[in-house]
Enzyme design. Structure first.
Site, short mmCIF file in Angstrom:
data_model
loop_
_atom_site.label_atom_id
_atom_site.label_comp_id
_atom_site.label_asym_id
_atom_site.label_seq_id
_atom_site.Cartn_x
_atom_site.Cartn_y
_atom_site.Cartn_z
N HIS A 275 -29.16 62.90 -9.74
CA HIS A 275 -28.14 61.86 -9.68
C HIS A 275 -27.16 62.04 -8.52
O HIS A 275 -26.73 61.06 -7.91
CB HIS A 275 -27.36 61.88 -11.00
CG HIS A 275 -26.20 60.94 -11.05
ND1 HIS A 275 -26.34 59.57 -10.97
CD2 HIS A 275 -24.87 61.17 -11.18
CE1 HIS A 275 -25.16 58.99 -11.06
NE2 HIS A 275 -24.25 59.94 -11.17
N ASP B 209 -22.53 55.90 -7.87
CA ASP B 209 -22.18 55.91 -9.29
C ASP B 209 -21.06 54.89 -9.58
O ASP B 209 -21.21 53.71 -9.27
CB ASP B 209 -21.80 57.35 -9.67
CG ASP B 209 -21.60 57.56 -11.16
OD1 ASP B 209 -22.60 57.58 -11.89
OD2 ASP B 209 -20.43 57.70 -11.58
#
Length: 321
Positions: A291, A123
């Site tokens: 994610h 991320d």
């Protein structure tokens, strides 16, 4: 100038691999007046771990002990997150640029004596890793990035599906003080709303680790730093990316990218094609998760990391001066 802070580990190889990530020795250093906090453990080739938003270095708690059986693992909190420092905002958002965050990470590695190393990053941390590799290519042996496409491409190709899934990208860049005030009014709710709205909800997060994310979100200055991080990504970081493209610069090191099959990045972007525009050696695939890959699919991630970072020559055993 780099100086060791309280609890710093001074240029030594840790020769044991702790069974729990919480058993890894902590360290603090200071760069440019900003504290960089992290943990180090294990043995073998150096591997830098960089976390994402809105978390801390504890995202690696399910994979770091196994990685430490083969690598010297150095996990740091990005500035503005965890127990690292929170520099003041500035008009250009330069204090929270990925270039500054990359220099923090580089300083942490050099503090422990590592001049060349691998990077595993998720991320926001993967965006920091991208900038570190672009600015300091000689320091990066190879990179494994999780659930990201290049920042500039993601902004330029944003559509409705991505904007709905990543609403915080556009909320956090709004002018101060509104985003900061809303986050600071209830940081726990912010953490749980952002993380819990994705594919698996809050189920992947160990309660004690989630509590740490919440604790760190409530530290004074966190809301401002989070917003400045994203304002930098939508401003000065894009300037740096455009300069690289204009100069024809491409990442020279091997790059592997993994993304969640149930996440928005793979649905909204051609991840491999976009990274192949920025690097010469790229492979990767989707994993059966959302994610938060290190916490949702630790076994699959470990298999990929062991294969990708496996030492193939003496140059991969950990470069020290």
């Amino acid at each position: 100038m780099l100086d060791g802070g309280q609890g710093a580990t001074h240029n030594r190889r840790v020769t044991t691999a702790p069974a729990s990530f919480l058993d890894f020795p902590r360290f603090d250093i200071t760069r440019g007046g900003v504290r960089v906090h992290g943990r180090i453990g294990g043995q073998g080739a150096p591997l830098l771990l960089l976390h994402g938003h809105p978390q801390t270095h504890l995202i690696w708690h399910r994979v770091a002990p196994a990685l430490a059986q083969r690598f010297t693992v150095v996990a740091v909190d990005l500035r503005g997150y965890g127990d690292s420092g929170r520099p003041p905002a500035d008009p250009a958002h330069a204090n929270h640029s990925k270039r500054e965050m990359a220099l923090d990470a580089l300083a942490a590695m050099r503090h422990h004596g590592f001049e060349r190393f691998g990077i595993l990053a998720h991320d926001r941390g993967a965006r920091v890793a991208h900038r570190l590799a672009a600015d300091h290519a000689a320091a990066v042996d190879r990179m494994l990035l999780l659930d990201v496409a290049p920042t500039l491409a993601m902004y330029e190709q944003t559509g409705e599906a991505f904007a709905r899934a990543y609403w915080h990208w556009f909320f956090l860049i709004q002018p101060p003080p509104l985003p900061e005030a809303l986050i600071a009014s209830d940081p726990v709710r912010y953490i749980r709303s952002v993380m819990g709205a994705r594919h698996a909800g809050l189920a992947p997060f160990a309660p004690e680790v989630l509590a740490e994310y919440e604790r760190c979100a409530a530290i004074a200055g966190t809301a401002e730093s989070i917003c400045e991080d994203y304002r930098a990504s939508a401003g000065i970081d894009l300037e740096h990316d455009r300069a690289d493209i204009a100069a024809g610069a491409r990442l020279p090191m091997p790059l592997r990218v993994l993304w969640g099959a149930h996440g928005a990045v793979g649905r909204c972007f051609d991840v491999l094609a976009l990274w192949r525009e920025r690097a010469g050696q790229v492979d990767g695939r989707a994993l059966p998760c959302g994610h938060y890959i290190p916490e949702e699919a630790p076994g699959e991630l470990l298999a990929e990391a062991f294969e990708f970072f496996a030492p193939t020559s003496s140059s991969r055993e950990g470069s020290r001066p």
